[in-house]
Scaffold this motif. Structure first.
Motif, PDB file in Angstrom:
ATOM      1  N   VAL A  11       0.850  -1.191   0.000  1.00  0.00           N
ATOM      2  CA  VAL A  11       0.000   0.000   0.000  1.00  0.00           C
ATOM      3  C   VAL A  11       0.888   1.244   0.000  1.00  0.00           C
ATOM      4  CG1 VAL A  11      -1.705   1.345   1.303  1.00  0.00           C
ATOM      5  CG2 VAL A  11      -1.923  -1.149   1.161  1.00  0.00           C
ATOM      6  N   ASN A  12       0.437   2.231  -0.727  1.00  0.00           N
ATOM      7  CA  ASN A  12       1.152   3.501  -0.832  1.00  0.00           C
ATOM      8  C   ASN A  12       0.241   4.658  -0.436  1.00  0.00           C
ATOM      9  OD1 ASN A  12       3.788   2.898  -2.690  1.00  0.00           O
ATOM     10  ND2 ASN A  12       2.059   1.606  -3.313  1.00  0.00           N
ATOM     11  N   TRP A  13       0.857   5.745  -0.043  1.00  0.00           N
ATOM     12  CA  TRP A  13       0.155   7.017   0.109  1.00  0.00           C
ATOM     13  C   TRP A  13       0.702   7.970  -0.957  1.00  0.00           C
ATOM     14  CZ3 TRP A  13      -4.040   7.876   3.072  1.00  0.00           C
ATOM     15  CH2 TRP A  13      -4.312   6.965   4.100  1.00  0.00           C
ATOM     16  N   VAL A  14      -0.217   8.618  -1.628  1.00  0.00           N
ATOM     17  CA  VAL A  14       0.099   9.581  -2.674  1.00  0.00           C
ATOM     18  C   VAL A  14      -0.700  10.838  -2.377  1.00  0.00           C
ATOM     19  CG1 VAL A  14      -0.005  10.081  -5.154  1.00  0.00           C
ATOM     20  CG2 VAL A  14       0.463   7.740  -4.366  1.00  0.00           C
ATOM     21  N   ARG A  15      -0.094  12.000  -2.531  1.00  0.00           N
ATOM     22  CA  ARG A  15      -0.850  13.217  -2.271  1.00  0.00           C
ATOM     23  C   ARG A  15      -0.863  14.122  -3.490  1.00  0.00           C
ATOM     24  NH1 ARG A  15       3.058  16.289   2.181  1.00  0.00           N
ATOM     25  NH2 ARG A  15       4.774  16.832   0.745  1.00  0.00           N
ATOM     26  N   GLN A  16      -1.830  15.019  -3.479  1.00  0.00           N
ATOM     27  CA  GLN A  16      -1.997  15.951  -4.585  1.00  0.00           C
ATOM     28  C   GLN A  16      -2.393  17.301  -4.016  1.00  0.00           C
ATOM     29  OE1 GLN A  16      -4.969  14.836  -7.571  1.00  0.00           O
ATOM     30  NE2 GLN A  16      -3.637  15.681  -9.154  1.00  0.00           N
ATOM     31  N   ALA A  17      -1.480  18.246  -4.061  1.00  0.00           N
ATOM     32  CA  ALA A  17      -1.775  19.604  -3.611  1.00  0.00           C
ATOM     33  C   ALA A  17      -2.780  20.227  -4.575  1.00  0.00           C
ATOM     34  CB  ALA A  17      -0.493  20.423  -3.553  1.00  0.00           C
ATOM     35  N   PRO A  18      -3.544  21.189  -4.104  1.00  0.00           N
ATOM     36  CA  PRO A  18      -4.575  21.805  -4.955  1.00  0.00           C
ATOM     37  C   PRO A  18      -4.009  22.293  -6.289  1.00  0.00           C
ATOM     38  CG  PRO A  18      -4.828  22.550  -2.707  1.00  0.00           C
ATOM     39  CD  PRO A  18      -3.542  21.768  -2.737  1.00  0.00           C
ATOM     40  N   GLY A  19      -4.575  21.794  -7.386  1.00  0.00           N
ATOM     41  CA  GLY A  19      -4.157  22.209  -8.712  1.00  0.00           C
ATOM     42  C   GLY A  19      -2.816  21.678  -9.163  1.00  0.00           C
ATOM     43  N   LYS A  20      -2.240  20.764  -8.401  1.00  0.00           N
ATOM     44  CA  LYS A  20      -0.906  20.254  -8.722  1.00  0.00           C
ATOM     45  C   LYS A  20      -0.960  18.780  -9.124  1.00  0.00           C
ATOM     46  CE  LYS A  20       1.012  24.173  -7.598  1.00  0.00           C
ATOM     47  NZ  LYS A  20       1.576  25.071  -8.651  1.00  0.00           N
ATOM     48  N   GLY A  21       0.216  18.229  -9.392  1.00  0.00           N
ATOM     49  CA  GLY A  21       0.312  16.837  -9.817  1.00  0.00           C
ATOM     50  C   GLY A  21       0.393  15.875  -8.643  1.00  0.00           C
ATOM     51  N   LEU A  22       0.602  14.614  -8.985  1.00  0.00           N
ATOM     52  CA  LEU A  22       0.680  13.562  -7.981  1.00  0.00           C
ATOM     53  C   LEU A  22       2.076  13.505  -7.371  1.00  0.00           C
ATOM     54  CD1 LEU A  22      -1.096  10.700  -9.975  1.00  0.00           C
ATOM     55  CD2 LEU A  22      -2.117  12.264  -8.309  1.00  0.00           C
ATOM     56  N   GLU A  23       2.125  13.311  -6.080  1.00  0.00           N
ATOM     57  CA  GLU A  23       3.388  13.147  -5.369  1.00  0.00           C
ATOM     58  C   GLU A  23       3.296  11.902  -4.496  1.00  0.00           C
ATOM     59  OE1 GLU A  23       6.394  15.405  -2.202  1.00  0.00           O
ATOM     60  OE2 GLU A  23       4.318  16.043  -2.351  1.00  0.00           O
ATOM     61  N   TRP A  24       4.104  10.894  -4.790  1.00  0.00           N
ATOM     62  CA  TRP A  24       4.161   9.715  -3.939  1.00  0.00           C
ATOM     63  C   TRP A  24       4.860  10.084  -2.642  1.00  0.00           C
ATOM     64  CZ3 TRP A  24       8.709   7.515  -2.137  1.00  0.00           C
ATOM     65  CH2 TRP A  24       8.547   6.326  -1.404  1.00  0.00           C
ATOM     66  N   ILE A  25       4.364   9.581  -1.501  1.00  0.00           N
ATOM     67  CA  ILE A  25       5.005   9.938  -0.242  1.00  0.00           C
ATOM     68  C   ILE A  25       5.421   8.745   0.613  1.00  0.00           C
ATOM     69  CG2 ILE A  25       4.065  12.267  -0.070  1.00  0.00           C
ATOM     70  CD1 ILE A  25       1.978  11.223   1.848  1.00  0.00           C
ATOM     71  N   SER A  26       4.739   7.601   0.493  1.00  0.00           N
ATOM     72  CA  SER A  26       5.153   6.504   1.358  1.00  0.00           C
ATOM     73  C   SER A  26       4.647   5.167   0.853  1.00  0.00           C
ATOM     74  CB  SER A  26       4.657   6.737   2.790  1.00  0.00           C
ATOM     75  OG  SER A  26       5.207   5.785   3.677  1.00  0.00           O
ATOM     76  N   TYR A  27       5.374   4.108   1.204  1.00  0.00           N
ATOM     77  CA  TYR A  27       5.057   2.729   0.794  1.00  0.00           C
ATOM     78  C   TYR A  27       5.252   1.785   1.966  1.00  0.00           C
ATOM     79  CZ  TYR A  27       6.346  -1.915  -1.051  1.00  0.00           C
ATOM     80  OH  TYR A  27       6.440  -3.268  -1.284  1.00  0.00           O
ATOM     81  N   ILE A  28       4.401   0.764   2.022  1.00  0.00           N
ATOM     82  CA  ILE A  28       4.613  -0.302   2.975  1.00  0.00           C
ATOM     83  C   ILE A  28       4.316  -1.629   2.291  1.00  0.00           C
ATOM     84  CG2 ILE A  28       2.259  -0.190   3.948  1.00  0.00           C
ATOM     85  CD1 ILE A  28       3.619  -0.793   6.717  1.00  0.00           C
ATOM     86  N   SER A  29       5.160  -2.614   2.516  1.00  0.00           N
ATOM     87  CA  SER A  29       4.956  -3.929   1.916  1.00  0.00           C
ATOM     88  C   SER A  29       3.801  -4.657   2.605  1.00  0.00           C
ATOM     89  CB  SER A  29       6.238  -4.757   2.028  1.00  0.00           C
ATOM     90  OG  SER A  29       6.560  -4.985   3.392  1.00  0.00           O
ATOM     91  N   GLY A  30       3.397  -5.754   2.010  1.00  0.00           N
ATOM     92  CA  GLY A  30       2.259  -6.490   2.531  1.00  0.00           C
ATOM     93  C   GLY A  30       2.462  -6.996   3.953  1.00  0.00           C
ATOM     94  N   SER A  31       3.684  -7.369   4.276  1.00  0.00           N
ATOM     95  CA  SER A  31       3.970  -7.851   5.620  1.00  0.00           C
ATOM     96  C   SER A  31       4.279  -6.724   6.589  1.00  0.00           C
ATOM     97  CB  SER A  31       5.171  -8.801   5.577  1.00  0.00           C
ATOM     98  OG  SER A  31       6.345  -8.086   5.223  1.00  0.00           O
ATOM     99  N   GLY A  32       4.552  -5.558   6.048  1.00  0.00           N
ATOM    100  CA  GLY A  32       4.944  -4.424   6.878  1.00  0.00           C
ATOM    101  C   GLY A  32       6.437  -4.350   7.140  1.00  0.00           C
ATOM    102  N   SER A  33       7.186  -5.280   6.565  1.00  0.00           N
ATOM    103  CA  SER A  33       8.618  -5.339   6.879  1.00  0.00           C
ATOM    104  C   SER A  33       9.422  -4.302   6.096  1.00  0.00           C
ATOM    105  CB  SER A  33       9.159  -6.737   6.569  1.00  0.00           C
ATOM    106  OG  SER A  33       8.995  -7.046   5.195  1.00  0.00           O
ATOM    107  N   LYS A  34       8.876  -3.811   4.986  1.00  0.00           N
ATOM    108  CA  LYS A  34       9.582  -2.802   4.192  1.00  0.00           C
ATOM    109  C   LYS A  34       8.761  -1.530   4.120  1.00  0.00           C
ATOM    110  CE  LYS A  34      11.864  -6.017   0.997  1.00  0.00           C
ATOM    111  NZ  LYS A  34      11.968  -6.422  -0.421  1.00  0.00           N
ATOM    112  N   THR A  35       9.425  -0.414   4.356  1.00  0.00           N
ATOM    113  CA  THR A  35       8.783   0.885   4.204  1.00  0.00           C
ATOM    114  C   THR A  35       9.733   1.820   3.467  1.00  0.00           C
ATOM    115  OG1 THR A  35       9.598   1.665   6.358  1.00  0.00           O
ATOM    116  CG2 THR A  35       7.401   0.669   6.311  1.00  0.00           C
ATOM    117  N   TYR A  36       9.142   2.707   2.693  1.00  0.00           N
ATOM    118  CA  TYR A  36       9.912   3.720   1.973  1.00  0.00           C
ATOM    119  C   TYR A  36       9.191   5.057   2.102  1.00  0.00           C
ATOM    120  CZ  TYR A  36      12.046  -0.335  -0.378  1.00  0.00           C
ATOM    121  OH  TYR A  36      12.690  -1.523  -0.662  1.00  0.00           O
ATOM    122  N   TYR A  37       9.971   6.118   2.013  1.00  0.00           N
ATOM    123  CA  TYR A  37       9.417   7.463   2.149  1.00  0.00           C
ATOM    124  C   TYR A  37      10.024   8.415   1.125  1.00  0.00           C
ATOM    125  CZ  TYR A  37       7.905   5.756   6.721  1.00  0.00           C
ATOM    126  OH  TYR A  37       7.323   5.044   7.729  1.00  0.00           O
TER     127      TYR A  37
END
Lengths: 121, 107
Positions: free
Chosen positions: A34-60
């Motif tokens: 699962v990832n979190w992606v954000r979009q500021a008003p009127g702007k493009g997509l910005e990826w911000i965080s990831y977590i693997s299915g087990s939770g053992s890997k995270t990225y920011y």
């Protein structure tokens, strides 16, 4: 309808904290990346965080590293994003997005409708 | 960090072919995914792994990737194709997903 559902958004003062949650409606997120992606008003997509299915890997993304923490509770079928030290440029619509595998870093096949976070005094 | 470059806008007449580009250093060595976002809606994948399509996406959508540029091609463009399109790759060197700045397709 198969979809992801985000919750927890709102208005917060600069320097404050907020915790977003993401769950599945009609689809599983347990054991999927699962990832979190954000979009500021009127702007493009910005990826911000990831977590693997087990939770053992995270990225920011560099923009949130050290301030945001992603976690998951597969028993509760949810993924959370703890956001601390919030700033004005964190104001955005925050989407959670699921990948089609557990940890293969594939594309995002399901997205939520987003939750709005506004950082303002 | 890895940068993906997309033209801000592309305009095409109905029935014509739209070619949306995504530039990046040796992008041909990466898997590129494309998302469509219509106003007020969440993004949705239209092409993944350079050229594969989800079953719900019309065959008019196709993708290619080589060298320093990836391309999303939309044939026989319709009014309903009008949207923002974003390319995406995984940058293993930084451990981050990267989105291009997006292209607004006007029909």
């Amino acid at each position: 309808e198969e979809q992801l559902v985000e919750s927890g958004g709102g208005l917060v003062q600069p320097g404050g904290s907020l915790r977003l949650s993401c769950g599945g409606s009609g689809i599983r997120i347990s054991d999927y990346e699962v990832n979190w992606v954000r979009q500021a008003p009127g702007k493009g997509l910005e990826w911000i965080s990831y977590i693997s299915g087990s939770g053992s890997k995270t990225y920011y993304a560099d923009s949130v590293k050290g301030r945001f923490t992603i976690s998951r509770d597969n028993a509760k079928k949810s993924v959370s994003l703890q956001m601390n030290s919030l700033r004005g440029d964190d104001t955005a619509l925050y989407y959670c997005a699921r990948g089609p595998s557990s940890s293969s870093l594939l594309w995002f096949d399901y997205w939520g409708q987003g939750v709005l976070v506004t950082v303002s005094s | 960090s890895y940068v993906l470059t997309q033209p801000p806008s592309v305009s095409v007449a109905p029935g014509q072919t739209a070619r949306l580009t995504c530039g990046g250093d040796n992008i041909g060595r990466k898997s590129v995914h494309w998302y469509q976002q219509k106003p007020g809606q969440a993004p949705a994948v239209v092409v993944y792994d350079d050229s594969d399509r989800p079953s719900r996406v019309p065959e008019r959508y196709s993708g290619s990737n080589s060298g320093n540029s990836a391309t999303l091609t939309i044939s026989r463009v319709e009014a309903g194709d009008e949207a923002d399109y974003y390319c995406q790759v995984w940058d293993s060197s930084s451990g981050q997903w990267v989105f291009g700045g997006g292209t607004k397709l006007t029909v």
